[in-house]
Write an enzyme that holds these catalytic residues in place. Structure first.
Site, PDB file in Angstrom:
ATOM      1  N   GLY A   8       0.829  -1.218   0.000  1.00 20.90           N
ATOM      2  CA  GLY A   8       0.000   0.000   0.000  1.00 20.90           C
ATOM      3  C   GLY A   8       0.856   1.258   0.000  1.00 20.90           C
ATOM      4  O   GLY A   8       0.444   2.296   0.520  1.00 20.90           O
ATOM      5  N   GLY A  11      -0.513   4.645  -1.190  1.00 12.88           N
ATOM      6  CA  GLY A  11      -1.673   5.192  -0.485  1.00 12.88           C
ATOM      7  C   GLY A  11      -1.337   6.357   0.426  1.00 12.88           C
ATOM      8  O   GLY A  11      -0.186   6.809   0.494  1.00 12.88           O
ATOM      9  N   GLN A  12      -2.356   6.838   1.123  1.00 13.22           N
ATOM     10  CA  GLN A  12      -2.213   8.053   1.937  1.00 13.22           C
ATOM     11  C   GLN A  12      -1.101   7.903   2.976  1.00 13.22           C
ATOM     12  O   GLN A  12      -0.207   8.736   3.070  1.00 13.22           O
ATOM     13  CB  GLN A  12      -3.534   8.387   2.647  1.00 13.22           C
ATOM     14  CG  GLN A  12      -3.478   9.710   3.406  1.00 13.22           C
ATOM     15  CD  GLN A  12      -4.610   9.883   4.409  1.00 13.22           C
ATOM     16  OE1 GLN A  12      -5.311   8.927   4.740  1.00 13.22           O
ATOM     17  NE2 GLN A  12      -4.790  11.096   4.891  1.00 13.22           N
ATOM     18  N   TYR A 143     -15.671  -2.814   6.446  1.00  8.97           N
ATOM     19  CA  TYR A 143     -14.319  -2.392   6.815  1.00  8.97           C
ATOM     20  C   TYR A 143     -14.051  -2.727   8.292  1.00  8.97           C
ATOM     21  O   TYR A 143     -13.018  -3.319   8.641  1.00  8.97           O
ATOM     22  CB  TYR A 143     -14.200  -0.882   6.564  1.00  8.97           C
ATOM     23  CG  TYR A 143     -12.882  -0.258   6.934  1.00  8.97           C
ATOM     24  CD1 TYR A 143     -11.709  -0.616   6.291  1.00  8.97           C
ATOM     25  CD2 TYR A 143     -12.818   0.732   7.913  1.00  8.97           C
ATOM     26  CE1 TYR A 143     -10.505  -0.008   6.621  1.00  8.97           C
ATOM     27  CE2 TYR A 143     -11.626   1.344   8.236  1.00  8.97           C
ATOM     28  CZ  TYR A 143     -10.468   0.970   7.590  1.00  8.97           C
ATOM     29  OH  TYR A 143      -9.280   1.578   7.910  1.00  8.97           O
ATOM     30  N   ILE A 173      -6.851  10.033   9.430  1.00  4.56           N
ATOM     31  CA  ILE A 173      -5.519  10.624   9.261  1.00  4.56           C
ATOM     32  C   ILE A 173      -5.591  11.824   8.313  1.00  4.56           C
ATOM     33  O   ILE A 173      -6.123  11.728   7.210  1.00  4.56           O
ATOM     34  CB  ILE A 173      -4.516   9.573   8.715  1.00  4.56           C
ATOM     35  CG1 ILE A 173      -4.485   8.327   9.621  1.00  4.56           C
ATOM     36  CG2 ILE A 173      -3.127  10.191   8.570  1.00  4.56           C
ATOM     37  CD1 ILE A 173      -4.003   8.544  11.039  1.00  4.56           C
TER      38      ILE A 173
HETATM   39  N1  SER Z   1      -9.953   6.793   7.874  1.00  2.09           N
HETATM   40  C1  SER Z   1     -10.621   5.515   7.868  1.00  2.09           C
HETATM   41  C2  SER Z   1     -11.908   5.598   7.167  1.00  2.09           C
HETATM   42  O1  SER Z   1     -12.519   6.639   7.220  1.00  2.09           O
HETATM   43  C3  SER Z   1     -10.834   5.043   9.274  1.00  2.09           C
HETATM   44  O2  SER Z   1      -9.848   4.148   9.613  1.00  2.09           O
HETATM   45  O3  SER Z   1     -12.352   4.659   6.602  1.00  2.09           O
END
Ligand code: SER
Length: 316
Positions: A8, A11-12, A143, A173
């Site tokens: 990853g 990714g961010q 998730y 984040i």
């Molecule tokens: N930043 C993530 C989300 O919004 C949370 O872990 O899915």
């Protein structure tokens, strides 16, 4: 000698974590892994980059053998909002992908694995304020389901096979380098881009929505601190609560307005509001503080000023 693989990496979090790890352990010792998205020139030119897919274990093993990897930061994941649109994909990437990584770590006796978890492990029955380390984990998103199962799987691999898997429950984040992709907390990043570019933002959660957040420098510092912590001091392994700062969407907008007085924020909650409502507002991270010395550095004013400083030259 550490030989690190970051899944990853485009990714961010992965993109900034990879650069930090390269600075710390040497560019050639940190292999960035992507699946499809083109990496930035910065990432591509500063050290090794490979394409592989965490749902295809053979592709991961090939990279591990090629670079003699002993440590994995497993950052590849599908986030909460995309996970609700594509639950089967989220299950496959987040859970089967994680299973592949911990199995490879067991078979090849890797030194250490970082497996991020999330505030998404919590659900509507979890206490919302100062959410304890040990609490109800009954999430309502795919998730969240994959993150709870992932924590259990990681702890199982530690207890049963001695694989040193470590993990944190990341809050939302906030960062200026790479945009987040498909999470519920993405508004707290988008708002900066829109405030700087257009002086307006339509926020997809209500003004009074309070969620736990963290600025990227704290996130990277926490991740590496936990990975370097003395194993004998850890009572927890893959499920550390982690707290940075908590604020409502309205408080964030007001803080941005101090720097950009013309900024106007409107609120049009969509399906992501229900996800936000199922998550805590503030987190008790005393286990992280006690076991590996965690303490965040950024509060709302400092984070906001730094985001605007970093983004303004790029966006205007
Ligand atoms: N930043 C993530 C989300 O919004 C949370 O872990 O899915």
């Amino acid at each position: 000698m550490k030989r690190i693989l970051v899944t990853g990496s485009v990714g961010q979090i992965g993109s900034e974590l990879t650069m930090e790890l390269r600075g710390k352990y040497g560019n050639e010792n940190v292999v960035a892994l992507g699946r499809k998205t083109k990496p930035s020139e910065h990432l591509l030119n500063s050290g090794p980059f490979e394409y592989a897919n965490v749902t295809d274990p053979d592709s991961i093993v090939a990279v591990i053998e090629k670079y003699d990897i002993d440590t994995i930061y497993h950052m590849a994941a599908i986030l909460s909002a995309v996970g609700e649109q594509k639950p089967q994909l989220a299950y496959n990437v987040n859970l089967n992908g994680l299973y592949n990584i911990v199995e490879i770590a067991r078979e090849r006796e890797l030194t250490r694995v970082m497996v991020p978890s999330s505030i998404a492990v919590f659900g509507p029955e979890t206490p919302q304020n100062n959410t304890p380390q040990e609490t109800v984990l009954r999430p309502t998103t795919m998730y969240g389901v994959t993150k709870v199962a992932g924590e259990l799987l990681a702890d199982y691999y530690f207890n049963r096979f001695g694989v040193d898997v470590r993990g944190l429950r990341y809050p939302g984040i906030i960062s200026s380098e790479t945009l987040p992709g498909g999470g519920t907390t993405d508004y707290a990043v988008e708002i900066f881009y829109e405030a700087i570019k257009n002086r307006r933002y339509t926020c997809f959660v209500r003004e009074d929505t309070v969620l736990p957040m963290m600025y990227m420098p704290d996130c990277i510092r926490a991740t590496i601190m936990l990975m370097e912590a003395d194993l004998s001091k850890l009572k927890h392994h893959s499920d550390f609560n982690l707290s940075g700062l908590s604020f409502s969407a309205g408080e964030l907008a007001a803080e941005i307005k101090k720097h950009i007085p013309e900024f106007v924020c409107e609120y049009e909650p969509d399906s992501r509001q229900a996800i936000a409502d199922s998550w805590p507002s503030t987190i008790d991270d005393s286990a992280a503080r006690e076991e590996w010395g965690w303490s965040p550095e950024y509060d709302l004013p400092r984070m906001t000023a730094d985001m605007i400083d970093k983004l303004s030259p790029r966006l205007t």
